[in-house]
Design a protein around this motif. Sequence first.
Motif, mmCIF file in Angstrom:
data_model
loop_
_atom_site.group_PDB
_atom_site.id
_atom_site.type_symbol
_atom_site.label_atom_id
_atom_site.label_comp_id
_atom_site.label_asym_id
_atom_site.label_seq_id
_atom_site.Cartn_x
_atom_site.Cartn_y
_atom_site.Cartn_z
ATOM 1 N N ALA A 1 0.834 -1.208 0.000
ATOM 2 C CA ALA A 1 0.000 0.000 0.000
ATOM 3 C C ALA A 1 0.867 1.255 0.000
ATOM 4 O O ALA A 1 0.560 2.232 -0.682
ATOM 5 N N LEU A 2 1.963 1.241 0.748
ATOM 6 C CA LEU A 2 2.869 2.391 0.765
ATOM 7 C C LEU A 2 3.580 2.569 -0.567
ATOM 8 O O LEU A 2 3.758 3.685 -1.043
ATOM 9 N N LEU A 3 3.969 1.464 -1.174
ATOM 10 C CA LEU A 3 4.709 1.551 -2.427
ATOM 11 C C LEU A 3 3.820 1.921 -3.604
ATOM 12 O O LEU A 3 4.314 2.316 -4.651
ATOM 13 N N GLU A 4 2.525 1.799 -3.459
ATOM 14 C CA GLU A 4 1.608 2.204 -4.512
ATOM 15 C C GLU A 4 1.466 3.725 -4.586
ATOM 16 O O GLU A 4 1.040 4.251 -5.596
ATOM 17 N N ARG A 5 1.817 4.417 -3.529
ATOM 18 C CA ARG A 5 1.728 5.881 -3.505
ATOM 19 C C ARG A 5 3.043 6.450 -4.041
ATOM 20 O O ARG A 5 4.097 6.250 -3.437
ATOM 21 N N PRO A 6 2.995 7.155 -5.166
ATOM 22 C CA PRO A 6 4.241 7.670 -5.771
ATOM 23 C C PRO A 6 5.058 8.560 -4.844
ATOM 24 O O PRO A 6 6.282 8.533 -4.876
ATOM 25 N N ALA A 7 4.404 9.318 -3.985
ATOM 26 C CA ALA A 7 5.133 10.218 -3.090
ATOM 27 C C ALA A 7 5.890 9.459 -2.005
ATOM 28 O O ALA A 7 6.843 9.986 -1.434
ATOM 29 N N LEU A 8 5.493 8.244 -1.711
ATOM 30 C CA LEU A 8 6.141 7.476 -0.647
ATOM 31 C C LEU A 8 7.087 6.390 -1.161
ATOM 32 O O LEU A 8 7.817 5.791 -0.372
ATOM 33 N N THR A 9 7.100 6.147 -2.460
ATOM 34 C CA THR A 9 7.920 5.064 -2.995
ATOM 35 C C THR A 9 9.401 5.294 -2.732
ATOM 36 O O THR A 9 10.089 4.402 -2.231
ATOM 37 N N ILE A 10 9.902 6.478 -3.047
ATOM 38 C CA ILE A 10 11.330 6.769 -2.872
ATOM 39 C C ILE A 10 11.717 6.803 -1.394
ATOM 40 O O ILE A 10 12.732 6.205 -1.017
ATOM 41 N N PRO A 11 10.953 7.456 -0.508
ATOM 42 C CA PRO A 11 11.321 7.402 0.920
ATOM 43 C C PRO A 11 11.318 5.980 1.492
ATOM 44 O O PRO A 11 12.199 5.630 2.277
ATOM 45 N N VAL A 12 10.352 5.165 1.100
ATOM 46 C CA VAL A 12 10.320 3.778 1.588
ATOM 47 C C VAL A 12 11.530 3.015 1.066
ATOM 48 O O VAL A 12 12.149 2.234 1.794
ATOM 49 N N LEU A 13 11.896 3.250 -0.181
ATOM 50 C CA LEU A 13 13.088 2.604 -0.745
ATOM 51 C C LEU A 13 14.345 3.029 0.009
ATOM 52 O O LEU A 13 15.194 2.200 0.323
ATOM 53 N N ILE B 1 12.152 -5.883 -5.571
ATOM 54 C CA ILE B 1 11.339 -6.701 -6.473
ATOM 55 C C ILE B 1 9.993 -6.034 -6.715
ATOM 56 O O ILE B 1 9.513 -5.976 -7.845
ATOM 57 N N TYR B 2 9.397 -5.502 -5.677
ATOM 58 C CA TYR B 2 8.090 -4.861 -5.846
ATOM 59 C C TYR B 2 8.210 -3.564 -6.648
ATOM 60 O O TYR B 2 7.376 -3.283 -7.504
ATOM 61 N N ILE B 3 9.238 -2.784 -6.385
ATOM 62 C CA ILE B 3 9.402 -1.508 -7.076
ATOM 63 C C ILE B 3 9.688 -1.711 -8.558
ATOM 64 O O ILE B 3 9.400 -0.839 -9.369
ATOM 65 N N ALA B 4 10.209 -2.857 -8.940
ATOM 66 C CA ALA B 4 10.454 -3.130 -10.357
ATOM 67 C C ALA B 4 9.172 -3.033 -11.175
ATOM 68 O O ALA B 4 9.220 -2.728 -12.367
ATOM 69 N N GLY B 5 8.031 -3.250 -10.561
ATOM 70 C CA GLY B 5 6.754 -3.163 -11.250
ATOM 71 C C GLY B 5 6.113 -1.794 -11.207
ATOM 72 O O GLY B 5 5.009 -1.608 -11.712
ATOM 73 N N THR B 6 6.788 -0.816 -10.617
ATOM 74 C CA THR B 6 6.232 0.537 -10.532
ATOM 75 C C THR B 6 6.897 1.431 -11.572
ATOM 76 O O THR B 6 7.707 0.977 -12.367
ATOM 77 N N ARG B 7 6.575 2.715 -11.530
ATOM 78 C CA ARG B 7 7.100 3.663 -12.514
ATOM 79 C C ARG B 7 8.410 4.318 -12.103
ATOM 80 O O ARG B 7 8.826 5.289 -12.722
ATOM 81 N N VAL B 8 9.057 3.821 -11.082
ATOM 82 C CA VAL B 8 10.324 4.411 -10.646
ATOM 83 C C VAL B 8 11.369 4.146 -11.727
ATOM 84 O O VAL B 8 11.567 3.020 -12.154
ATOM 85 N N ARG B 9 12.034 5.211 -12.144
ATOM 86 C CA ARG B 9 13.053 5.079 -13.184
ATOM 87 C C ARG B 9 14.297 4.410 -12.611
ATOM 88 O O ARG B 9 14.638 4.583 -11.444
#
Length: 69
Positions: free
Chosen positions: A5-17, A33-41
Amino acid sequence: MKLTALLERPALTIPVLFVSAFLGLPPLLATSIYIAGTRVRTPVFIVVCFVGRSARFIVIAYAPQLILG
């Protein structure tokens, strides 16, 4: 799961990483592995992981000096 749920929010993806790379909680492997499926460059992912891991190992390297004086 709360992590997904946290990684689905674009604003929280980088801080969680970054927290994952620095603290290891949540595990960096699972987060990666999960972030590989998101839009993070890829360059952003690499820089955030590198900075987080570098900071972690710098803290570990200096911990004895900080504790023992």
